[in-house]
Scaffold this active site. Structure first.
Site, PDB file in Angstrom:
ATOM      1  N   ARG A 278       0.857  -1.192   0.000  1.00  0.00           N
ATOM      2  CA  ARG A 278       0.000   0.000   0.000  1.00  0.00           C
ATOM      3  C   ARG A 278       0.882   1.226   0.000  1.00  0.00           C
ATOM      4  O   ARG A 278       2.001   1.199   0.464  1.00  0.00           O
ATOM      5  CB  ARG A 278      -0.857   0.029   1.269  1.00  0.00           C
ATOM      6  N   GLY A 279       0.350   2.290  -0.500  1.00  0.00           N
ATOM      7  CA  GLY A 279       1.060   3.554  -0.441  1.00  0.00           C
ATOM      8  C   GLY A 279       1.576   3.975  -1.797  1.00  0.00           C
ATOM      9  O   GLY A 279       2.203   3.205  -2.506  1.00  0.00           O
TER      10      GLY A 279
ATOM     11  N   ASP B 230       3.968   6.141  -2.777  1.00  0.00           N
ATOM     12  CA  ASP B 230       5.407   6.201  -3.004  1.00  0.00           C
ATOM     13  C   ASP B 230       5.993   4.811  -3.225  1.00  0.00           C
ATOM     14  O   ASP B 230       6.798   4.605  -4.122  1.00  0.00           O
ATOM     15  CB  ASP B 230       6.120   6.872  -1.835  1.00  0.00           C
TER      16      ASP B 230
ATOM     17  N   ARG C 246       4.424   2.113  -4.198  1.00  0.00           N
ATOM     18  CA  ARG C 246       3.875   1.512  -5.412  1.00  0.00           C
ATOM     19  C   ARG C 246       4.590   2.061  -6.650  1.00  0.00           C
ATOM     20  O   ARG C 246       4.792   1.348  -7.623  1.00  0.00           O
ATOM     21  CB  ARG C 246       2.375   1.803  -5.492  1.00  0.00           C
TER      22      ARG C 246
ATOM     23  N   GLU D 257      -0.378 -14.134   7.569  1.00  0.00           N
ATOM     24  CA  GLU D 257      -1.378 -15.179   7.724  1.00  0.00           C
ATOM     25  C   GLU D 257      -1.175 -16.310   6.723  1.00  0.00           C
ATOM     26  O   GLU D 257      -1.474 -17.462   7.000  1.00  0.00           O
ATOM     27  CB  GLU D 257      -2.808 -14.623   7.560  1.00  0.00           C
TER      28      GLU D 257
END
Length: 137
Positions: free
Chosen positions: A25-26, A28, A30, A80
């Site tokens: 995520r994000g 910058d 990406r 997970e």
């Protein structure tokens, strides 16, 4: 740790469609870090699924995205999946001191406090995250 394309640790099987599932995520990360990592994996012949659609925080993942995760031998970084479907999970630290993660100091301590408030009815989830970050799991 890097794998040679075609090595037995990343060989194709009925279960693994991708060698690596890559999702961060994000904006910058990406457009910079994730793009560079993705291109390096691709150049090395490592089949990589990259989530191109940014998932807003707190939203459920789509069935297609969940399928891609389950069909990947390695996830960067969804803990997970290590326990539920037996993936190899690599922890990557970008622009942060890894000791802040393990000791949960600095920005990681602040983020965990926010998560404790956000998940106050699911304390076991934050406890589990803390253990993972400390390297206990």
């Amino acid at each position: 740790m890097f794998f040679e394309p075609g090595s037995s640790s990343l060989s194709s099987s009925d279960r693994w469609v991708y060698h690596v599932f890559l999702s961060f995520r994000g904006e910058d990360k990406r457009k910079n870090f994730t793009d560079h990592l993705y291109e390096a994996l691709k150049r090395s012949g490592i089949r990589t699924f990259r989530d191109d659609d940014e998932l807003p925080s707190g939203q459920e993942i789509s069935p297609q995205l969940e399928k891609a995760i389950q069909e990947s031998r390695i996830s960067i970084v969804i803990m997970e999946c290590r326990d539920t479907i037996g993936q190899i999970v690599l922890q990557l630290f970008y622009d942060i001191d890894p000791s802040d993660v393990r000791k949960q100091t600095g920005s990681f301590a602040e983020a965990l406090k926010v998560h404790e408030e956000r998940f106050k009815n699911e304390k076991e989830k934050v406890y589990w995250w803390r253990n993972v970050l400390e390297g206990r799991c």
